[in-house]
Motif scaffolding. Structure first.
Motif, PDB file in Angstrom:
ATOM      1  N   ASP A 121      16.105   9.643  -0.378  1.00 26.63           N
ATOM      2  CA  ASP A 121      14.952   8.921  -0.929  1.00 26.63           C
ATOM      3  C   ASP A 121      14.054   8.389   0.185  1.00 26.63           C
ATOM      4  O   ASP A 121      12.827   8.426   0.082  1.00 26.63           O
ATOM      5  N   ALA A 122      14.666   7.858   1.255  1.00 24.18           N
ATOM      6  CA  ALA A 122      13.872   7.303   2.355  1.00 24.18           C
ATOM      7  C   ALA A 122      13.002   8.374   3.004  1.00 24.18           C
ATOM      8  O   ALA A 122      11.806   8.158   3.254  1.00 24.18           O
ATOM      9  N   ASN A 123      13.591   9.533   3.285  1.00 19.99           N
ATOM     10  CA  ASN A 123      12.811  10.615   3.891  1.00 19.99           C
ATOM     11  C   ASN A 123      11.752  11.141   2.925  1.00 19.99           C
ATOM     12  O   ASN A 123      10.633  11.476   3.334  1.00 19.99           O
ATOM     13  N   GLU A 124      12.087  11.179   1.630  1.00 18.21           N
ATOM     14  CA  GLU A 124      11.110  11.619   0.628  1.00 18.21           C
ATOM     15  C   GLU A 124       9.973  10.615   0.511  1.00 18.21           C
ATOM     16  O   GLU A 124       8.802  10.995   0.390  1.00 18.21           O
TER      17      GLU A 124
ATOM     18  N   TYR B 199      19.775  -1.004   8.179  1.00 16.40           N
ATOM     19  CA  TYR B 199      20.214  -0.924   6.780  1.00 16.40           C
ATOM     20  C   TYR B 199      19.022  -0.401   5.987  1.00 16.40           C
ATOM     21  O   TYR B 199      18.362  -1.143   5.265  1.00 16.40           O
ATOM     22  N   SER B 200      18.746   0.877   6.111  1.00 15.09           N
ATOM     23  CA  SER B 200      17.439   1.388   5.698  1.00 15.09           C
ATOM     24  C   SER B 200      17.280   1.553   4.199  1.00 15.09           C
ATOM     25  O   SER B 200      16.175   1.440   3.686  1.00 15.09           O
ATOM     26  N   GLY B 201      18.363   1.832   3.464  1.00 12.45           N
ATOM     27  CA  GLY B 201      18.216   2.072   2.040  1.00 12.45           C
ATOM     28  C   GLY B 201      17.173   3.130   1.780  1.00 12.45           C
ATOM     29  O   GLY B 201      17.170   4.192   2.406  1.00 12.45           O
ATOM     30  N   ILE B 202      16.236   2.854   0.867  1.00 12.77           N
ATOM     31  CA  ILE B 202      15.200   3.835   0.529  1.00 12.77           C
ATOM     32  C   ILE B 202      13.991   3.726   1.449  1.00 12.77           C
ATOM     33  O   ILE B 202      12.977   4.365   1.214  1.00 12.77           O
TER      34      ILE B 202
ATOM     35  N   GLY C 196       0.783  -1.231   0.000  1.00 10.98           N
ATOM     36  CA  GLY C 196       0.000   0.000   0.000  1.00 10.98           C
ATOM     37  C   GLY C 196       0.811   1.275   0.000  1.00 10.98           C
ATOM     38  O   GLY C 196       0.235   2.374   0.001  1.00 10.98           O
ATOM     39  N   LEU C 197       2.136   1.176  -0.014  1.00  5.90           N
ATOM     40  CA  LEU C 197       3.008   2.343  -0.016  1.00  5.90           C
ATOM     41  C   LEU C 197       3.701   2.478  -1.374  1.00  5.90           C
ATOM     42  O   LEU C 197       3.953   1.481  -2.059  1.00  5.90           O
ATOM     43  N   ALA C 198       4.016   3.711  -1.746  1.00  8.31           N
ATOM     44  CA  ALA C 198       4.708   3.968  -3.003  1.00  8.31           C
ATOM     45  C   ALA C 198       6.158   4.320  -2.715  1.00  8.31           C
ATOM     46  O   ALA C 198       6.464   5.101  -1.809  1.00  8.31           O
ATOM     47  N   PHE C 199       7.073   3.749  -3.514  1.00  5.27           N
ATOM     48  CA  PHE C 199       8.500   3.980  -3.319  1.00  5.27           C
ATOM     49  C   PHE C 199       9.155   4.449  -4.613  1.00  5.27           C
ATOM     50  O   PHE C 199       9.010   3.809  -5.658  1.00  5.27           O
ATOM     51  N   LYS C 200       9.867   5.552  -4.499  1.00  3.14           N
ATOM     52  CA  LYS C 200      10.625   6.083  -5.626  1.00  3.14           C
ATOM     53  C   LYS C 200      11.908   5.273  -5.797  1.00  3.14           C
ATOM     54  O   LYS C 200      12.632   5.016  -4.830  1.00  3.14           O
ATOM     55  N   LEU C 201      12.185   4.869  -7.034  1.00  5.79           N
ATOM     56  CA  LEU C 201      13.384   4.108  -7.335  1.00  5.79           C
ATOM     57  C   LEU C 201      14.225   4.852  -8.368  1.00  5.79           C
ATOM     58  O   LEU C 201      13.858   4.921  -9.537  1.00  5.79           O
TER      59      LEU C 201
END
Length: 497
Positions: free
Chosen positions: A387-390, A358-361, A317-322
């Protein structure tokens, strides 16, 4: 675990990131000493020699293992219980390597591989084994690794059956193929043969998502038509080195990246015009510059060529920028299962806080934000942290925060400031946890610890130290890469009183 990639390119297994929460060079650690092995008698064996062999078991890399005059013989493509005629390919002091010359008695679990080159490149080493047996094998790989390193109480660990796929094909969301010209001058794209730099052209690939191969082969044809300067590894000349195609499983986004030997890209306008006309599914085109001879695929500089600068994937249900170099699990379907198992293992209660080391995005941490009081994460790559904060902001998540740095630096600082995490989740690269990070975790001693592993060997090695302070409640293996010997696992650990 999402991060930013810089990997070599011998086969499908090298997509795991090289860095994360800590210094990626392994610290020296003291592990339990093993009994000295008995000396193996010297056996006169020559390359090319053939002999009958019964395969007793399969090794952690998917190869069959038999014994010839008390020497272990490793044979790719052979299965447990088979009787084969082995042909020696290399001789070492304590073991032999061989290939199957002929199968005299076939395993009932042997199947025909879908890919004719399955025995030539990495990424298909179990395609000749039926899928239910692949899942059993992967649980056994975890057991073999534990037996080798023997962390405290390992004989009593709850090893759960591997969670597999209904359809173990067409799952890989990214194709990362080397590009070269063959002796006839034709442009080819594929992977290097095992233990060589001989390119194996891959016109099809059963484990790839179909759209990635469609785009890959279309772009190869364009490179041929436009007579693009293709990189020559021996001469160190030419431009186009690697093509990377990544598709988002839950959106219509596809990203194409040209990895080049220089900033130049001849015929760029004609190339981009054809991509736009013939491949409308491609929503992002980028160029990554990686000059010179190097074992690393990715360079430090990435330029935007056309479309969007990033693609979007959806998870839980979440969107992630790659962005181009952002790491994401290669199996988006099993990724949801993997993270659901991590959530279940953490069993966060109202008011509890968690650190994603190891949070990555931000995929794991943000997937926990709905049940956690607060999520904190860290990474050593500035773009990953941004990216993670965004991603947190884009998904309306206000209780998650990411910082630049290592866990061994940031965790003590947070504890000194009064933040004592109830849980830590780690998802390290194949090299396992950095020694300093293990020391930091054992100093902070959160009540809950979940270890997501992509390498059973380094998992078992890390558990040697962790199991002194933590009880291993269970290990749940998850098949993230069907047709390969690779195994992912979620480990639930609880602090000993």
């Amino acid at each position: 675990m999402p991060n930013y990639e810089s990997k070599n390119h011998r086969g499908f297994h090298n997509d795991r990131r090289q860095h994360g929460a800590g210094n990626r060079s392994q610290s020296t650690r003291n592990y339990r000493s093993k009994p000295r092995r008995r000396e193996t008698p010297q056996v006169q064996v020559e390359i090319g020699q053939r002999f009958p062999l019964t395969i007793k078991r399969m090794g952690i890399n998917g190869e069959g293992i038999g014994y010839y005059k008390r020497m272990a013989v490793f044979i790719p493509g052979a299965l447990t219980g088979e009787e084969v005629v082995a042909e020696v390919t290399s001789v070492a002091t304590r073991y032999l390597r061989a290939k199957v010359h002929r199968i005299r008695q076939t395993s009932p679990h042997r199947v025909d591989p879908r890919d004719s080159y399955a025995d030539q490149v990495g990424g298909f080493e179990l395609e000749h084994l039926d899928y239910p047996e692949q899942l059993k094998f992967k649980k056994d790989v975890v057991a073999q690794s534990l037996e080798r390193y023997q962390p405290a109480g390992y004989k009593h660990y709850d090893l759960r059956p591997t969670l597999g796929m209904d359809d173990p094909y067409g799952y890989r969301n990214k194709a990362q193929f080397q590009v070269r010209r063959n002796a006839a001058g034709q442009v080819e794209a594929g992977l290097y043969a095992e233990r060589s730099h001989d390119l194996v052209d891959l016109p099809t690939c059963s484990v790839q998502m179909p759209v990635t191969m469609h785009v890959m082969r279309a772009v190869v044809a364009m490179l041929q038509d436009l007579d693009m300067p293709i990189y020559d590894e021996e001469q160190g000349s030419g431009i186009v080195k690697t093509l990377v195609v990544r598709a988002a499983a839950h959106t219509d986004d596809v990203q194409l990246v040209f990895i080049t030997n220089s900033t130049k890209l001849p015929h760029k306008h004609e190339l981009l015009t054809r991509i736009a006309a013939e491949l409308p599914e491609v929503t992002s085109v980028m160029q990554n510059i990686n000059p010179g001879k190097t074992s690393l695929v990715w360079g430090d500089e990435t330029q935007h060529l056309a479309g969007a600068e990033a693609i979007t994937e959806k998870l839980d249900g979440l969107a992630f920028k790659l962005s181009a170099r952002a790491f994401l699990q290669l199996n988006p379907y099993q990724m949801e299962i993997l993270y659901a198992e991590a959530k279940k293992a953490l069993d966060l209660q109202p008011g509890e806080t968690v650190v994603d080391a190891y949070s990555g995005i931000g995929t794991i941490g943000l997937s926990l934000a709905s049940v956690a009081e607060e999520v904190r994460g860290m990474d050593v790559i500035p773009e990953a942290v941004a990216d993670a904060n965004e991603n947190a902001a884009a998904n309306g998540i206000t209780n998650a925060h990411y910082e630049l740095g290592t866990a061994e630096d940031l965790l003590p600082k947070w504890v000194m400031a009064g933040f004592h995490p109830d849980a830590i989740v780690v998802d390290p690269p194949r090299t396992g946890l950095d020694g300093t990070l293990i020391e930091t975790i054992l100093a902070v001693r959160p009540p809950k610890l979940v270890y997501i592993s992509c390498n059973p060997s380094t998992l078992a090695k890390d558990l040697v130290e962790l199991a002194h302070d933590y009880r291993v409640d269970y290990i749940q293996s998850v098949d993230m890469m069907p047709q390969t010997a690779r195994c992912e696992a979620v480990v639930k650990l609880s602090r000993r009183q």
